[in-house]
Enzyme design. Structure first.
Site, PDB file in Angstrom:
ATOM      1  N   TYR A   1      26.573 -13.908 -31.101  1.00  0.00           N
ATOM      2  CA  TYR A   1      27.318 -13.742 -29.853  1.00  0.00           C
ATOM      3  C   TYR A   1      26.507 -14.248 -28.667  1.00  0.00           C
ATOM      4  CZ  TYR A   1      29.948 -11.449 -26.091  1.00  0.00           C
ATOM      5  OH  TYR A   1      30.665 -11.196 -24.956  1.00  0.00           O
TER       6      TYR A   1
ATOM      7  N   SER B   1      28.937 -14.152 -20.149  1.00  0.00           N
ATOM      8  CA  SER B   1      28.439 -12.781 -20.352  1.00  0.00           C
ATOM      9  C   SER B   1      27.027 -12.704 -19.828  1.00  0.00           C
ATOM     10  CB  SER B   1      28.462 -12.428 -21.842  1.00  0.00           C
ATOM     11  OG  SER B   1      27.756 -11.225 -22.090  1.00  0.00           O
TER      12      SER B   1
END
Length: 678
Positions: free
Chosen positions: A568, A555
């Site tokens: 995250y 990501s």
């Protein structure tokens, strides 16, 4: 509108071809002769409709038929230059085509055109080939059928065989068909129904004759230590051996694998005649063109350890390659095509099963099916007499036939990921689903892995049948389940070449509201899960010795400090560093490890639909349905990132053009300046 005779031919062909007792996949051909109007002269013309080269009777449609002018085809008899030059006649068929001609005429076209009957069937039934390959096949044919079915000595398929059968039919008006020595059967009739009935009469009569007259245990006694392992143990051993065997079978060119442990295979592998009969190879041309001249047979008992089996397989593979090269050199002439590869297409492991290989899963599966046909043929021949296939020199003439070489050259070029087996985690939705579909579109076989077995199955079904995609339910946090997923891949396709670590979830909370459970859950799924998947992938890839690709869907958050995102973002940074660490460690094995850093992919995402979207929308103060647009507006390109864009990047990394790239992270974020790699 389809001609009535052609419609009847297609219906007959589909019925015959759908029953494996009658013929093998893509084996045999059928035909009809009839009249139609020539659109140029407006006069009636006699035509031959015959299954074209490469078609399958079970699925034959009108487009798969070659259509020839019968008068021109029969006129070829007057210019036939003799058996030494009969291959030239295949090119001559092109001058007999009617209209656009349909499919390319096969080598068996002469058989159908020259035999004086309105309908002709040529098939490869196991029972018929058993008679055809028995040492005293001619006498057995007479005993079985009397004068109703005639013996035709072996001759390579071609124009001369068509002349032979036409002459035999003319000389035996009482006959309904013939047994072709070493090959198959041919039947004829004046109506489609009559031809089909005679075809089935020959096949079923031969089956009954073998059952009634044949001896018990035609393959001999069971060899102690070669009995089939219990189901679970056998499947476990197959999964462990498959990557090793696939690596050996792919020494000359990449291959996809298929595993078969049907009772008929396991029984053959347990019997004392296994080595003797396997060494003789198959006989029907359709069989050995798919299975090669003979299989590789492991000569160890089931009590041998995995290490012992692996070591012995490597020794036998080296011997097989030497033997195959010697076979080629014994029979090759200056005009022979180059040797196509010395690796086995069939590998037999007593107690475990059969591993078959090909340029794609269907080819590998069909090769295994053909060897099952060959086992049935050998059983029938040994039950009645002694199995006596056609001579090795004849097999070579067909395997390295210039006509066969020309057929191979006509094949379309393979897709970029052909022969590669991919396993994609989190493939039931969103990015994973798009990646799985794109890899399959580019030629890969895909294992669709997801925590949700139902969505995995739905994605696999959307991609295609089990020759293209198989689903597997897996929890990536459980190393036992991860290993089981790779075992499924090994049994389905022979191993794994390309793994995409995509499984994930997201919980958006500020630091003080993030619980230890939130932290552990995200790190278990993404950091630990990627580690477990990559470790198992590396084990399989190293055993195969074929290199491979591991791709992490990380990501932009692996480098970008987004708000309220501690767990995250931290686990994505963990994944990003795994890419670098594994690229450094696995490079010596030819395994490339790369990552992709997408921006938020909202559309189609299971993560966003599961609550992450609402959480992130709240953080940014926008309606959830506008979140994708919000993300797009903060990028340099002002474009929303979709699952397909990430899938494009996966293909770019694995499709072949970046063969020397490893340890790279590719941004797919439409330009988030704060996430630029430094």
């Amino acid at each position: 509108m389809t001609h009535a005779d052609v419609a009847a031919l297609l219906e007959r062909s589909n019925r015959l071809g759908s029953d494996p007792r009658n013929t093998n996949y893509a084996g045999g051909n059928t035909s009809v002769k009839g009249a139609d109007v020539d659109p140029v002269t407006n006069e009636s013309v006699e035509l031959l409709w015959v299954k074209g080269s490469g078609g399958d009777l079970g699925t034959l449609s009108e487009s798969g038929l070659a259509v020839l002018r019968l008068d021109r085809m029969r006129a070829l008899v007057d210019v036939y230059p003799g058996v030494d030059r009969e291959d030239e006649m295949v090119a001559a068929f092109d001058y007999c085509l009617h209209g656009k001609g349909g499919a390319a005429p096969s080598i068996d076209t002469a058989m159908h055109g020259l035999v004086e009957a309105a309908h002709v069937d040529h098939l490869h039934p196991d029972s018929g080939i058993a008679l055809a390959t028995a040492a005293d096949g001619e006498a057995l044919t007479k005993e079985c059928f009397g004068d109703r079915v005639v013996w035709v000595p072996w001759r390579r398929p071609g124009f001369q065989l068509g002349l032979d059968i036409a002459a035999i039919k003319a000389a035996n008006p009482q006959a309904v068909g013939c047994i072709l020595g070493g090959h198959g059967i041919t039947a004829w009739g004046e109506s489609s129904a009559e031809c089909e009935a005679r075809t089935l009469e020959i096949i079923r009569t031969a089956e009954q004759f073998i059952a009634q007259r044949g001896v018990d245990a035609p393959f001999g006694a069971v060899v102690p230590g070669h009995e089939a392992l219990p189901d679970d143990e056998r499947r476990e051993r197959a999964a462990a051996l498959a990557p090793v065997i696939r690596g050996l079978a792919a020494t000359d060119r990449p291959q996809v694998g298929h595993f078969t442990d049907d009772d008929v295979v396991l029984d053959f592998l347990a019997r004392e005649k296994l080595q003797q009969l396997a060494a003789l190879g198959t006989s029907c041309p359709d069989h050995f063109l798919r299975t090669k001249v003979r299989p590789l047979v492991l000569d160890l008992p089931v009590t041998a350890s995995l290490d012992e089996m692996t070591a012995r397989l490597r020794e036998l593979h080296a011997e097989y390659r030497e033997d195959y090269r010697a076979y080629y050199e014994r029979h090759a002439t200056p005009d022979s095509p180059p040797m196509r590869g010395a690796d086995p297409a069939i590998v037999l492991v007593p107690g475990v099963g059969m591993f078959s290989f090909g340029k794609d899963k269907q080819t590998a599966r069909v090769a295994g099916e053909f060897y099952v046909n060959a086992i049935n043929v050998m059983r029938g021949a040994e039950a009645l007499s002694t199995y006596a296939p056609i001579p090795e020199a004849e097999k070579f003439r067909i395997e390295y036939w210039q006509l066969e070489e020309a057929k191979l050259r006509r094949m379309p070029p393979p897709k970029p990921l052909a022969t590669r087996v991919a396993l994609v985690t989190g493939a039931g939705s969103g990015i994973g689903k798009a990646v799985a579909k794109r890899l399959a579109d580019e030629g890969a076989c895909v294992v669709v892995a997801d925590l949700n077995g139902d969505t995995a199955a739905e994605t696999a079904a959307e991609i295609g049948n089990s020759d293209v995609a198989v689903p597997v339910q897996v929890d990536v946090t459980d190393e036992t389940r991860v290993a089981a997923a790779f075992d499924e891949a090994a049994r389905a396709f022979g191993g794994v070449d390309l793994v995409v670590n995509n499984a994930g979830l997201s919980i958006s909370k500020p630091l003080l509201e993030t619980s230890a459970r939130d932290w552990d859950l995200q790190h278990d799924v993404m950091a630990k899960g990627s580690f477990l998947v990559s470790r198992e992938a590396a084990r399989v890839m190293i055993e195969q010795g074929l290199g491979g690709d591991i791709v992490y869907i990380t990501s932009k958050n692996s480098v970008f400090a987004g708000p309220n995102n501690i767990a995250y973002g931290a686990t994505k940074a963990d994944q990003a560093h795994q890419v670098r660490l594994l690229a450094a460690e696995l490079g010596e094995h030819g395994i490339r490890v790369n990552g992709i850093n997408p921006d938020g992919v909202v559309r189609g995402s299971g993560i966003f639909a599961g609550g992450w979207g609402a959480q992130r929308a709240a953080v940014y103060g926008v309606p959830e349905e506008k979140l994708g647009e919000f993300y797009a507006q903060r990028t340099l390109l002002k474009r929303e990132v979709l699952p397909e864009h990430v899938a494009n990047a996966v293909f770019a990394l694995t499709g072949g053009d970046l063969s020397h790239t490893t340890g790279l992270h590719v941004p797919v974020d439409a330009g988030v300046a704060a996430a630029f790699l430094r």
